[in-house]
Design a protein around this motif. Sequence first.
Motif, PDB file in Angstrom:
ATOM      1  N   LYS A 184      86.908  38.406  40.316  1.00 29.71           N
ATOM      2  CA  LYS A 184      85.664  39.130  40.101  1.00 29.71           C
ATOM      3  C   LYS A 184      85.946  40.561  39.636  1.00 29.71           C
ATOM      4  O   LYS A 184      86.916  41.186  40.064  1.00 29.71           O
ATOM      5  CB  LYS A 184      84.848  39.195  41.400  1.00 29.71           C
ATOM      6  N   ALA A 185      85.085  41.070  38.777  1.00 26.01           N
ATOM      7  CA  ALA A 185      85.142  42.468  38.370  1.00 26.01           C
ATOM      8  C   ALA A 185      84.205  43.276  39.263  1.00 26.01           C
ATOM      9  O   ALA A 185      83.019  42.969  39.359  1.00 26.01           O
ATOM     10  CB  ALA A 185      84.734  42.618  36.912  1.00 26.01           C
ATOM     11  N   VAL A 186      84.756  44.260  39.949  1.00 29.86           N
ATOM     12  CA  VAL A 186      83.970  45.189  40.769  1.00 29.86           C
ATOM     13  C   VAL A 186      84.331  46.595  40.300  1.00 29.86           C
ATOM     14  O   VAL A 186      85.443  47.073  40.529  1.00 29.86           O
ATOM     15  CB  VAL A 186      84.272  45.025  42.272  1.00 29.86           C
ATOM     16  N   GLY A 187      83.410  47.242  39.627  1.00 32.72           N
ATOM     17  CA  GLY A 187      83.709  48.518  38.988  1.00 32.72           C
ATOM     18  C   GLY A 187      83.737  49.694  39.939  1.00 32.72           C
ATOM     19  O   GLY A 187      83.360  49.604  41.108  1.00 32.72           O
ATOM     20  N   ASN A 188      84.185  50.816  39.408  1.00 34.07           N
ATOM     21  CA  ASN A 188      84.153  52.076  40.139  1.00 34.07           C
ATOM     22  C   ASN A 188      82.795  52.742  39.965  1.00 34.07           C
ATOM     23  O   ASN A 188      82.096  52.528  38.972  1.00 34.07           O
ATOM     24  CB  ASN A 188      85.233  53.024  39.640  1.00 34.07           C
TER      25      ASN A 188
ATOM     26  N   ILE B 168      75.407  57.435  33.555  1.00 36.59           N
ATOM     27  CA  ILE B 168      76.121  57.349  34.835  1.00 36.59           C
ATOM     28  C   ILE B 168      75.141  57.282  35.997  1.00 36.59           C
ATOM     29  O   ILE B 168      75.307  56.491  36.933  1.00 36.59           O
ATOM     30  CB  ILE B 168      77.075  58.546  35.008  1.00 36.59           C
ATOM     31  N   ARG B 169      74.091  58.062  35.936  1.00 34.48           N
ATOM     32  CA  ARG B 169      73.143  58.101  37.051  1.00 34.48           C
ATOM     33  C   ARG B 169      72.289  56.837  37.127  1.00 34.48           C
ATOM     34  O   ARG B 169      71.788  56.488  38.198  1.00 34.48           O
ATOM     35  CB  ARG B 169      72.275  59.359  36.962  1.00 34.48           C
ATOM     36  N   SER B 170      72.179  56.138  36.032  1.00 33.46           N
ATOM     37  CA  SER B 170      71.380  54.906  36.047  1.00 33.46           C
ATOM     38  C   SER B 170      72.192  53.680  36.453  1.00 33.46           C
ATOM     39  O   SER B 170      71.639  52.713  36.970  1.00 33.46           O
ATOM     40  CB  SER B 170      70.754  54.665  34.672  1.00 33.46           C
ATOM     41  N   ALA B 171      73.517  53.714  36.238  1.00 35.60           N
ATOM     42  CA  ALA B 171      74.277  52.473  36.411  1.00 35.60           C
ATOM     43  C   ALA B 171      75.572  52.587  37.209  1.00 35.60           C
ATOM     44  O   ALA B 171      76.183  51.557  37.506  1.00 35.60           O
ATOM     45  CB  ALA B 171      74.615  51.896  35.027  1.00 35.60           C
ATOM     46  N   TYR B 172      75.989  53.794  37.570  1.00 40.54           N
ATOM     47  CA  TYR B 172      77.317  53.920  38.157  1.00 40.54           C
ATOM     48  C   TYR B 172      77.344  54.560  39.542  1.00 40.54           C
ATOM     49  O   TYR B 172      78.329  55.185  39.922  1.00 40.54           O
ATOM     50  CB  TYR B 172      78.246  54.692  37.200  1.00 40.54           C
ATOM     51  N   SER B 173      76.299  54.366  40.317  1.00 39.12           N
ATOM     52  CA  SER B 173      76.368  54.798  41.715  1.00 39.12           C
ATOM     53  C   SER B 173      77.301  53.842  42.459  1.00 39.12           C
ATOM     54  O   SER B 173      77.451  52.672  42.084  1.00 39.12           O
ATOM     55  CB  SER B 173      74.986  54.770  42.368  1.00 39.12           C
ATOM     56  N   TRP B 174      77.916  54.304  43.519  1.00 37.46           N
ATOM     57  CA  TRP B 174      78.773  53.422  44.323  1.00 37.46           C
ATOM     58  C   TRP B 174      77.941  52.304  44.951  1.00 37.46           C
ATOM     59  O   TRP B 174      78.414  51.182  45.126  1.00 37.46           O
ATOM     60  CB  TRP B 174      79.512  54.215  45.390  1.00 37.46           C
ATOM     61  N   GLU B 175      76.703  52.612  45.293  1.00 42.56           N
ATOM     62  CA  GLU B 175      75.841  51.605  45.905  1.00 42.56           C
ATOM     63  C   GLU B 175      75.669  50.412  44.972  1.00 42.56           C
ATOM     64  O   GLU B 175      75.772  49.246  45.398  1.00 42.56           O
ATOM     65  CB  GLU B 175      74.481  52.216  46.236  1.00 42.56           C
ATOM     66  N   SER B 176      75.433  50.679  43.706  1.00 47.50           N
ATOM     67  CA  SER B 176      75.236  49.574  42.768  1.00 47.50           C
ATOM     68  C   SER B 176      76.549  48.870  42.441  1.00 47.50           C
ATOM     69  O   SER B 176      76.594  47.637  42.329  1.00 47.50           O
ATOM     70  CB  SER B 176      74.582  50.091  41.481  1.00 47.50           C
ATOM     71  N   GLN B 177      77.634  49.618  42.311  1.00 48.91           N
ATOM     72  CA  GLN B 177      78.912  49.014  41.958  1.00 48.91           C
ATOM     73  C   GLN B 177      79.460  48.122  43.069  1.00 48.91           C
ATOM     74  O   GLN B 177      80.109  47.106  42.798  1.00 48.91           O
ATOM     75  CB  GLN B 177      79.932  50.096  41.608  1.00 48.91           C
TER      76      GLN B 177
ATOM     77  N   LEU C  57      84.322  59.108  34.202  1.00 46.07           N
ATOM     78  CA  LEU C  57      83.033  58.974  34.891  1.00 46.07           C
ATOM     79  C   LEU C  57      82.579  60.311  35.474  1.00 46.07           C
ATOM     80  O   LEU C  57      81.400  60.665  35.395  1.00 46.07           O
ATOM     81  CB  LEU C  57      83.150  57.936  36.010  1.00 46.07           C
ATOM     82  N   GLU C  58      83.509  61.053  36.064  1.00 48.59           N
ATOM     83  CA  GLU C  58      83.171  62.334  36.687  1.00 48.59           C
ATOM     84  C   GLU C  58      82.668  63.336  35.648  1.00 48.59           C
ATOM     85  O   GLU C  58      81.673  64.033  35.868  1.00 48.59           O
ATOM     86  CB  GLU C  58      84.392  62.886  37.422  1.00 48.59           C
ATOM     87  N   ALA C  59      83.366  63.402  34.518  1.00 53.23           N
ATOM     88  CA  ALA C  59      82.946  64.333  33.464  1.00 53.23           C
ATOM     89  C   ALA C  59      81.574  63.949  32.915  1.00 53.23           C
ATOM     90  O   ALA C  59      80.717  64.814  32.680  1.00 53.23           O
ATOM     91  CB  ALA C  59      83.981  64.346  32.341  1.00 53.23           C
ATOM     92  N   MET C  60      81.354  62.661  32.716  1.00 52.69           N
ATOM     93  CA  MET C  60      80.061  62.197  32.211  1.00 52.69           C
ATOM     94  C   MET C  60      78.953  62.493  33.220  1.00 52.69           C
ATOM     95  O   MET C  60      77.853  62.917  32.840  1.00 52.69           O
ATOM     96  CB  MET C  60      80.126  60.718  31.894  1.00 52.69           C
ATOM     97  N   ALA C  61      79.227  62.277  34.504  1.00 49.55           N
ATOM     98  CA  ALA C  61      78.224  62.565  35.535  1.00 49.55           C
ATOM     99  C   ALA C  61      77.836  64.036  35.543  1.00 49.55           C
ATOM    100  O   ALA C  61      76.683  64.385  35.824  1.00 49.55           O
ATOM    101  CB  ALA C  61      78.757  62.154  36.906  1.00 49.55           C
ATOM    102  N   MET C  62      78.810  64.898  35.219  1.00 45.13           N
ATOM    103  CA  MET C  62      78.552  66.337  35.179  1.00 45.13           C
ATOM    104  C   MET C  62      77.910  66.772  33.867  1.00 45.13           C
ATOM    105  O   MET C  62      77.700  67.963  33.641  1.00 45.13           O
ATOM    106  CB  MET C  62      79.862  67.094  35.390  1.00 45.13           C
ATOM    107  N   GLY C  63      77.583  65.817  33.004  1.00 44.91           N
ATOM    108  CA  GLY C  63      76.892  66.136  31.762  1.00 44.91           C
ATOM    109  C   GLY C  63      77.762  66.747  30.698  1.00 44.91           C
ATOM    110  O   GLY C  63      77.272  67.507  29.845  1.00 44.91           O
TER     111      GLY C  63
END
Length: 407
Positions: A200-204, A378-387, A317-323
């Motif tokens: 299974k793929a489980v993303g960051n 990132i804010r729409s799809a990459y929270s730890w909760e969703s991943q 991901l971190e840089a993208m989250a920071m805009g």
Amino acid sequence: MGEILFLTHRVPWPPNRGDKIRSHHILRKLMEYRSVHLACFAEDEAEANEDSDIKSSLASVQIARRNKANWQAGIEALVSGRPVSLTSFESTQIRDYVRTILKTRPIDCIFVFSGQMAQFVPANFSGRLIMDFVDVDSAKFESYAEEGSGPMAWINRREGKLLRAFEKKVGAIADYSLLVSEAEAQLFRGRSGLGDGKIKAVGNGIDLDFYDPTKVTTIERRDKGPLILFTGQMDYRPNVEAVISFATDAMPKIREQHPDAQFAIVGRAPTAPVLKLDGVNGTIVIGSVDDIRSWLKTADIVAAPLRIARGIQNKVLEAMAMGKPVVASAAATQGIDAIDGQHLCVADDVQHEARLVSNLLANSDKAKALGENASALIRSAYSWESQLAAIAGLCCIDEPEFVEAAE
């Protein structure tokens, strides 16, 4: 109710580097459902003794010091015929702890984070086994062997071959093998011969509250020219190779159009080759910092010019989250569902990197739009909760379909 044994190759707190970030959040997720016992390694006494709210909430903890010299691990590997990656993490202390916990506690699931730790799972364990390989490590060593020559190429070729066989063996006995991206999962399916059902793929994800640019301030800079930033652990070979290439090959071309541009390398444990870059073509080597977010907020562009990369790059991901507008190699964007030119810019080679960075520095509106799109994605799809939404089900924790099947 059963309990979980969590095995990981590094102390999973604080979440301040790629592998520790992922293990930290998975461990937190598992602790929401069950009592969890932890066995892990620390690099030094400070790390072994560091406090954490996670540490105080665990059912039990065993932290072993990892102090075996590389030469010793290498000799043991040659004598035993095992990969160096395993002999480097061999520990009687961890083995004894695992044996005791399995004998005295109702462990019905072992969650293994990183392939090195699979060696501690007893052959007779009858509960559920979840193996989070994260990346296909054997493929990384194979890449090193192809690029290198002489004794190191032989060593990396041997490591890749032995690790590949070990990964296949572990995958066969695990209930599920997890990889950080679908590309890594597909690679492992092909190498292991296992089907989709077991891999299974489980993303960051990203701690969206922490990586909120409105909550941090910029750093004070003496030089006010454009700032290009690279972040990462600076004793990690792919990171070292990336910054050397960017500083020596891309920066001269960038500075032809932007003479006052600077390239900041921020991350702990810079090696001697990295330190030598300080002052070269506008490069400044910063080393470890207390809060990487301030550097991210200050940067005009974040570069991720990795030539070898496995899985999902947290730095991106971190840089993208920071805009921030990101210019990255194709390898560094693997596993991130982003559109080139809309959420980030993907470079084909070092000359393309230089052109993309130069163009963004000359077009602030384009750079701003790229950063805004990146943050929204990132804010729409990459929270730890969703991943990590699937983790509980994989471990048979409070999932209706598993309960019904048991009944």
